[in-house]
Write a protein that holds these residues in place. Sequence first.
Motif, PDB file in Angstrom:
ATOM      1  N   CYS A 186      -1.789   3.903  -8.905  1.00  0.00           N
ATOM      2  CA  CYS A 186      -1.803   4.096 -10.410  1.00  0.00           C
ATOM      3  C   CYS A 186      -0.374   3.706 -10.801  1.00  0.00           C
ATOM      4  N   HIS A 187       0.308   2.884 -10.069  1.00  0.00           N
ATOM      5  CA  HIS A 187       1.849   2.708 -10.667  1.00  0.00           C
ATOM      6  C   HIS A 187       2.210   1.277  -9.772  1.00  0.00           C
ATOM      7  N   TRP A 188       2.973   0.409 -10.577  1.00  0.00           N
ATOM      8  CA  TRP A 188       3.742  -0.690  -9.721  1.00  0.00           C
ATOM      9  C   TRP A 188       5.160  -0.332  -9.773  1.00  0.00           C
ATOM     10  N   LEU A 189       5.691  -0.936  -8.514  1.00  0.00           N
ATOM     11  CA  LEU A 189       7.177  -0.628  -8.369  1.00  0.00           C
ATOM     12  C   LEU A 189       7.320  -1.885  -7.458  1.00  0.00           C
ATOM     13  N   TYR A 205      15.249  -2.554  -0.466  1.00  0.00           N
ATOM     14  CA  TYR A 205      15.869  -2.340  -2.140  1.00  0.00           C
ATOM     15  C   TYR A 205      14.529  -1.606  -2.655  1.00  0.00           C
ATOM     16  N   PHE A 206      14.910  -0.472  -3.271  1.00  0.00           N
ATOM     17  CA  PHE A 206      13.515   0.158  -3.838  1.00  0.00           C
ATOM     18  C   PHE A 206      14.121   0.167  -5.294  1.00  0.00           C
ATOM     19  N   LEU A 207      13.092  -0.294  -6.166  1.00  0.00           N
ATOM     20  CA  LEU A 207      13.029  -0.551  -7.586  1.00  0.00           C
ATOM     21  C   LEU A 207      12.024   0.228  -8.357  1.00  0.00           C
ATOM     22  N   CYS A 254      17.844   0.985 -11.656  1.00  0.00           N
ATOM     23  CA  CYS A 254      17.306   0.067 -12.501  1.00  0.00           C
ATOM     24  C   CYS A 254      16.599   0.524 -13.886  1.00  0.00           C
ATOM     25  N   PRO A 255      16.824  -0.113 -14.830  1.00  0.00           N
ATOM     26  CA  PRO A 255      16.139   0.168 -16.087  1.00  0.00           C
ATOM     27  C   PRO A 255      14.844   1.282 -15.857  1.00  0.00           C
ATOM     28  N   LEU A 256      14.939   2.076 -16.749  1.00  0.00           N
ATOM     29  CA  LEU A 256      13.546   3.073 -16.618  1.00  0.00           C
ATOM     30  C   LEU A 256      12.720   2.759 -17.794  1.00  0.00           C
ATOM     31  N   GLN A 257      11.358   2.964 -17.656  1.00  0.00           N
ATOM     32  CA  GLN A 257      10.526   2.855 -18.755  1.00  0.00           C
ATOM     33  C   GLN A 257      10.332   4.234 -19.417  1.00  0.00           C
TER      34      GLN A 257
END
Length: 237
Positions: free
Chosen positions: A108-111, A123-125, A172-175
């Motif tokens: 349900c989500h992309w990372l 590295y986890f973004l 990282c930048p957040l939505q």
Amino acid sequence: MPISGSYKIGTASESVNAAYIFSRKDLSRAHSLCFREFDLLDVAVRFLYDNFMRGNDQLSNRFRFVSSSLVNKALICREPDSCREYLVKRFMASSTNNLYLWPYNSGCHWLLLAIDPLKEVVYFLNSIDGEWTNYPDMKQLVDTSIKVFRSQRQARVPRTKSSNITWIKVQCPLQRNGIDYGYFVMRFMREIINMNQIEIPITYFDEYKCAHYTRLQLEQIKEELCQYFIEKRLISI
């Protein structure tokens, strides 16, 4: 001008993710991109390679990709051994330090994961500020794959390190909505390639550091991707 959405075929079918391109000169003309989400991110990887890496040996040798259609949440649950074998095979192609960019779909989500298998650093973004502990199947697969890779190349590591892979959460930048995560992943990959660095700062790159992407920053990657679709005849006009 891309707009994402979904639709159903019939009453019993699953939702099918789609994107639509509207001509800026004629908003009545809509061109539908009816890709599965996994396919769409794989196409985005081709877009990044063709537009930023092709012909540049330094970038091509430094950055590699993991296919989101071959390793994702659904396949990890159904075929964990095949997913592990695929990752190990990709890592074994490394003779020097490479950074593997993996758009990961959790269902349900992309990372984004950026993996340096030789240094055993991940590295986890995540554009929604979640932790990697929220994705235990993914983490276990990555850790196991790196350990198998270590064994196959007969690498020696300190005993204190042998059971630990280094995971780094990048700020990282957040939505600010629940629909742009795919475009965030694409922009993360684009910025990492542009910076031409294998190591990603914990606080992200100074050149791109911000709390949230602006509308123009997201529109830029959307426009570039849509233009790529048109030029490669992935859609008809």
